[in-house]
Design an enzyme around this catalytic site. Sequence first.
Site, short mmCIF file in Angstrom:
data_model
loop_
_atom_site.label_atom_id
_atom_site.label_comp_id
_atom_site.label_asym_id
_atom_site.label_seq_id
_atom_site.Cartn_x
_atom_site.Cartn_y
_atom_site.Cartn_z
N GLU A 424 0.84 -1.20 0.00
CA GLU A 424 0.00 0.00 0.00
C GLU A 424 0.88 1.25 0.00
OE1 GLU A 424 -1.86 0.35 3.81
OE2 GLU A 424 -2.67 2.34 3.39
N ASP A 497 -0.50 -0.62 6.01
CA ASP A 497 -0.26 0.06 7.29
C ASP A 497 -1.10 -0.57 8.39
OD1 ASP A 497 1.46 1.85 6.16
OD2 ASP A 497 -0.05 3.42 5.86
N ASP A 499 -3.15 0.57 10.35
CA ASP A 499 -4.18 1.51 10.78
C ASP A 499 -5.50 1.16 10.09
OD1 ASP A 499 -3.93 2.30 8.18
OD2 ASP A 499 -3.04 4.25 8.62
N ASP A 501 -7.22 2.49 7.61
CA ASP A 501 -7.17 2.44 6.16
C ASP A 501 -6.49 1.18 5.67
OD1 ASP A 501 -8.56 4.61 5.48
OD2 ASP A 501 -6.84 5.89 4.94
#
Length: 629
Positions: A424, A497, A499, A501
């Site tokens: 990503e 990541d 997180d 997202d």
Amino acid sequence: MSGKYDATNIKVLEGLEGVRARPSMYIGSTSKDGLHHLIYEAVDNSVDEALAGHCTKINVIINKDGSATIEDDGRGIPVDIHPQHKIPAVEVALTKLHAGGKFDKKTYMISGGLHGVGISVVNALSKRLIIEIKRGGKIYKQEYSKGKAKSKLSVIGKCEKNNTGTKVTFFPDEEIFSSLNFDYKVLETRFREISFLNAGLKIILNDEIKNRKEEFFASGGIIEFAKWVNKSKEILHKPIYFKREMNNVIMEISIQYNNSYKETIFGFVNTINTVEGGTHVSGFKTALTRVINDYVRRKGIIKNGKGESLSGDDVREGLTSIISIKIPNPQFEGQTKTKLGNSEVKGFVDSIVTSALSEFFEENPTIAKKIISKAVDAAKARLAAKKAKDLVRRKNAFSLGGLPGKLSDCSSKKSDDTEIYIVEGESAAGSSKMGRDRNIQAILPLKGKILNVEKSNPTRSLSSEEITNLITAIGTGVGESFNIDKLRYNKVIIMTDADVDGEHIKTLLLTFFFRFMPHLIENGNIYAARPPLYRIRKKKDYYVYSDEELKKTLERLGATNVTRFKGLGEMSAVQLWETTMNPKTRKLKKIFIEDAVEADQVFSMLMGDDVQSRKQFIQENAKEAQLDV
Ligand code: 0RA
């Protein structure tokens, strides 16, 4: 089993020492799966008692001290002295492996139990086991350790004569198991399944450690199962249900179409989830395709008159179906022994479904029309998708070597040890290209969020650029033309990541794999990278991967200097290599469809239109998702 030498033959030859020497042979593994298998094995015994009509409730407790308790209200395991062994029957059940014919087998016409290994295996693999039986107005108790009795069966109290049951508490042996923590979610999924498959049986799961409790009970059995699978989907009709019994074989089927593109068929044999399918499922599929095509022809529904038939895939688009059969002598085949082999079952299921479903369609023409119009749409989309796929193929034939330009390929061509990281974001892609082992690691950067495949039809998703890049890089093709031999990398690693997202992108990718390349998941080729969440500095750098680990490491080192990584892009190429990509030191999470039911639920909830359940799911799981995956 046939006359080959296999696990069953060996089981008979060995005693409980054999179980301890080779536990995986009896419970599959000594990791998390194997650990949970102990509970299933004990619960299956109680379910058998329910199948025999004597038990209505099973209590499962995960105790604070690390043990698990399984308690039922069945007849209680017999306590009288066994004529050959000269010890109480219950002691025979707990200390003799596969004590076949131990009890009157007639009460056990239909037996669940993943491999039917029995409670003695649980005993063998527990450092301590306590059994309590209420039977004939008395309460009995006995203790065991590692398969051996530590005390005599003794009466410890009285109870009402009609108050009967069996209660087993066991402590899994840490010498055997690499993990001793029972996972609420894993148990929840299996118990929900068991309750659907045994209408009217109540299972109560009580986790004293996590303080969670749930009751599983389905008076409507597999009708409710189909509804549950479809609960966040738009359905086309009420579930169709039938049950038939013949020559000791019981077959139950529920069918409910939804307006998605996915086919979900769950097959069970004696309550065992036959993940690999088998003769019951293929009999059902054959009949479904035939009945629908016959109906279409008879009613003259397809007017173009070219005599084209609807394919199996067409009639199964948007289908949710539960097939549960109970047979006396199931033969399991396949890699994980979850494929039904009994050849007589195919014709049996086929003929019953053919007659029952034709009759249903005659009596319910409105539902029949809805289902058929869905299948006709699917046939149209199939032809359109084929065109789109041909287009993709042609396009690729013209580009350099057929591979996407964004792919930084590895130099090794041996697919056995190569890996592709799907990464990503731009900066992370940059660091990973610099940090990787060029010989075996390829990098494919992803631009933001890939297309949500559940929400678009196959034609559209297959022509999006991010997806065609992914498909060409992986090499196998999709859907019907999927070919595992063309897989270009042994590991496909999703690196996003840590997180929200990143989680979302990961779920999108998993949905893609789930829909278009499910074999890669089944085959164990899909992984998620686990980048560290924190760096602790104390003389040298320590990387930690969860909040729990952070707490422990800080305490251990007496350190205070902590940095939280916000994203992969914050790490240098060297850091990324050391923490996340170096095969020797990194942590990867293998992606399983451990339970297709659960996966399907999560996928449609996260991806589908039902905003309410999606929100709720994310709220409930946000924290865990970041830790576990
Ligand atoms: C064989 C015979 C009978 C009960 C059971 C087995 C039995 C086994 C288990 C294992 C867990 N819970 C169980 N409950 C019952 C009873 C035969 C009789 O009473 O006539």
